[in-house]
Scaffold this motif. Structure first.
Motif, PDB file in Angstrom:
ATOM      1  N   PHE A  70       0.826  -1.210   0.000  1.00 44.54           N
ATOM      2  CA  PHE A  70       0.000   0.000   0.000  1.00 44.54           C
ATOM      3  C   PHE A  70       0.862   1.264   0.000  1.00 44.54           C
ATOM      4  CE2 PHE A  70      -2.912  -3.103   2.078  1.00 44.54           C
ATOM      5  CZ  PHE A  70      -3.886  -3.108   1.092  1.00 44.54           C
ATOM      6  N   GLY A  71       2.011   1.207   0.694  1.00 45.47           N
ATOM      7  CA  GLY A  71       2.903   2.358   0.723  1.00 45.47           C
ATOM      8  C   GLY A  71       3.468   2.681  -0.645  1.00 45.47           C
ATOM      9  N   THR A  72       3.815   1.638  -1.399  1.00 46.55           N
ATOM     10  CA  THR A  72       4.342   1.836  -2.753  1.00 46.55           C
ATOM     11  C   THR A  72       3.316   2.517  -3.649  1.00 46.55           C
ATOM     12  OG1 THR A  72       5.708  -0.150  -2.511  1.00 46.55           O
ATOM     13  CG2 THR A  72       5.367   0.681  -4.735  1.00 46.55           C
ATOM     14  N   ILE A  73       2.056   2.153  -3.490  1.00 53.91           N
ATOM     15  CA  ILE A  73       0.990   2.773  -4.285  1.00 53.91           C
ATOM     16  C   ILE A  73       0.815   4.248  -3.916  1.00 53.91           C
ATOM     17  CG2 ILE A  73      -1.492   2.747  -4.767  1.00 53.91           C
ATOM     18  CD1 ILE A  73      -1.432  -0.267  -4.362  1.00 53.91           C
ATOM     19  N   LEU A  74       0.845   4.534  -2.612  1.00 58.80           N
ATOM     20  CA  LEU A  74       0.574   5.900  -2.147  1.00 58.80           C
ATOM     21  C   LEU A  74       1.667   6.892  -2.538  1.00 58.80           C
ATOM     22  CD1 LEU A  74      -0.908   5.245   1.427  1.00 58.80           C
ATOM     23  CD2 LEU A  74      -2.132   5.803  -0.687  1.00 58.80           C
ATOM     24  N   ILE A  75       2.911   6.427  -2.670  1.00 56.67           N
ATOM     25  CA  ILE A  75       3.999   7.369  -2.969  1.00 56.67           C
ATOM     26  C   ILE A  75       3.913   7.913  -4.397  1.00 56.67           C
ATOM     27  CG2 ILE A  75       5.586   6.369  -1.286  1.00 56.67           C
ATOM     28  CD1 ILE A  75       6.979   4.899  -3.533  1.00 56.67           C
ATOM     29  N   LYS A  83       1.789  11.119  -0.032  1.00 54.75           N
ATOM     30  CA  LYS A  83       3.103  10.554  -0.335  1.00 54.75           C
ATOM     31  C   LYS A  83       3.877  10.276   0.952  1.00 54.75           C
ATOM     32  CE  LYS A  83       5.637  12.114  -3.621  1.00 54.75           C
ATOM     33  NZ  LYS A  83       6.419  13.008  -4.513  1.00 54.75           N
ATOM     34  N   ASN A  84       3.787  11.195   1.930  1.00 53.45           N
ATOM     35  CA  ASN A  84       4.478  10.997   3.206  1.00 53.45           C
ATOM     36  C   ASN A  84       3.941   9.773   3.939  1.00 53.45           C
ATOM     37  OD1 ASN A  84       6.065  13.250   2.776  1.00 53.45           O
ATOM     38  ND2 ASN A  84       4.687  14.627   3.872  1.00 53.45           N
ATOM     39  N   ILE A  85       2.616   9.610   3.929  1.00 51.55           N
ATOM     40  CA  ILE A  85       2.007   8.436   4.553  1.00 51.55           C
ATOM     41  C   ILE A  85       2.478   7.166   3.853  1.00 51.55           C
ATOM     42  CG2 ILE A  85      -0.177   7.226   4.986  1.00 51.55           C
ATOM     43  CD1 ILE A  85      -1.497   9.970   5.295  1.00 51.55           C
ATOM     44  N   GLY A  86       2.565   7.234   2.517  1.00 45.34           N
ATOM     45  CA  GLY A  86       3.043   6.086   1.754  1.00 45.34           C
ATOM     46  C   GLY A  86       4.468   5.706   2.108  1.00 45.34           C
ATOM     47  N   GLU A  87       5.323   6.711   2.294  1.00 44.62           N
ATOM     48  CA  GLU A  87       6.713   6.443   2.661  1.00 44.62           C
ATOM     49  C   GLU A  87       6.800   5.803   4.044  1.00 44.62           C
ATOM     50  OE1 GLU A  87       8.660  10.164   2.280  1.00 44.62           O
ATOM     51  OE2 GLU A  87       8.759  10.119   0.090  1.00 44.62           O
TER      52      GLU A  87
END
Length: 231
Positions: A70-75, A83-87
Motif C-alpha cells: 500500500f505504501g508503494t501505491i501511495l507514494i 506521499k508521506n504516509i506512503g513512505e
C-alpha cells in the motif's frame, strides 16, 4: 521530554534526534536544559522500534508486510501528505520484511546451534553488556541491534537473559553518535553531549547491577508474561 519522545518515535532514531539537538544548541537557539530534556525523551521514543520489531513474532506479522504494498501505491500520488504516509507505510513494511527474513534464517539448525554455542561460551552479563556497547558504537544504531537481538531471541538462537544484557549495552553504545556530533561545536554543545553520556552511563550501570543480582527473577517474570500472552 514529550517532544523528544514523539519525534524519536516518528523517525525511529535517537541518534538523529540527539544530533539535531546538539546542532540547535551550537546555534544558540536551544538551552542545555531543553536539549537534555529532549534527549531524555529520545531515549524513551527509540524503544518504539523494539516494540515494532517484537510484532514479528505474532501471527499478524505476515499481514503487516502489506504495508509495503500500500505504501508503494501511495507514494505515486501527487498530494504531498499522501506521499508521506506512503513512505511511512513502505518503511514499516520493509522493517517487518527484514525481521521476517532474519527470523526465518534462524530456523536453520546450523545457524541457530552456532549462535547458541557462541553465546553459551560468553554467557557473562558484563561481557554481553560490553559487547552490546561496542557493536552499537560501531554501527551507530541501537534500534538495529535491538531488532536483531529480538529476531535472534524469537528464533531461539539467543536466551532471554543474554538478550537483556545486549540490549542494555546497545542503549549506552548509541551515545557514541552524540559524542561525535559535538566535535567542532561550541562549549555548550560539548557540555550537553557529555551530560547525555553521563546520564546514560549512570542509568545503564544501575540497571546492569539490578540485572546481575536479579537476573533469574526477571527472566522468570518475563516468562510468566509470555505464557499469559500466549494463553
Amino acid at each position: 521530554l514529550g517532544i523528544g519522545t514523539t519525534v524519536t518515535a516518528a523517525i525511529q532514531s535517537s541518534d538523529a534526534t540527539s544530533a539535531m539537538v546538539i546542532g540547535f544548541i551550537n546555534a544558540g537557539v536551544m538551552t542545555i536544559y531543553q536539549g537534555l530534556s529532549i534527549m531524555l525523551g529520545a531515549y524513551i521514543g527509540t524503544t518504539v522500534t523494539g516494540v515494532l520489531a517484537s510484532f514479528s513474532s505474532l501471527s499478524v506479522s505476515l499481514y503487516l508486510l502489506l504495508f509495503s504494498f500500500f505504501g508503494t501505491i501511495l507514494i505515486f500520488f501527487k498530494n504531498e501528505k499522501i506521499k508521506n504516509i506512503g513512505e511511512i507505510l513502505l518503511g514499516l513494511g520493509l522493517l517487518f520484511f527484514g525481521l521476517a527474513v532474519m527470523k526465518e534464517s534462524f530456523k536453520n539448525a546450523d545457524i541457530t546451534n552456532g549462535c547458541q554455542t557462541l553465546f553459551k561460551n560468553i554467557d557473562y552479563g558484563v561481557v554481553l553488556f560490553i559487547l552490546g556497547v561496542l557493536i552499537t558504537a560501531i554501527i551507530q544504531s541501537s534500534s538495529a541491534i535491538t531488532s536483531i537481538v529480538i529476531a535472534m531471541a524469537g528464533g531461539g538462537a539467543l536466551g532471554l537473559g543474554s538478550s537483556l544484557y545486549l540490549v542494555l549495552g546497545a542503549t549506552l553504545g548509541t551515545v557514541a553518535t552524540t559524542l561525535l556530533s559535538c566535535l567542532g561545536g561550541n562549549v555548550n554543545g560539548k557540555r550537553t553531549a557529555v551530560a547525555a553520556f553521563l546520564m546514560r552511563l549512570c542509568t545503564s550501570l544501575v540497571t546492569l547491577v539490578i540485572l546481575l543480582i536479579f537476573e533469574d527473577e526477571i527472566v522468570n517474570l518475563l516468562g510468566i508474561f509470555k505464557v499469559q500472552s500466549i494463553l
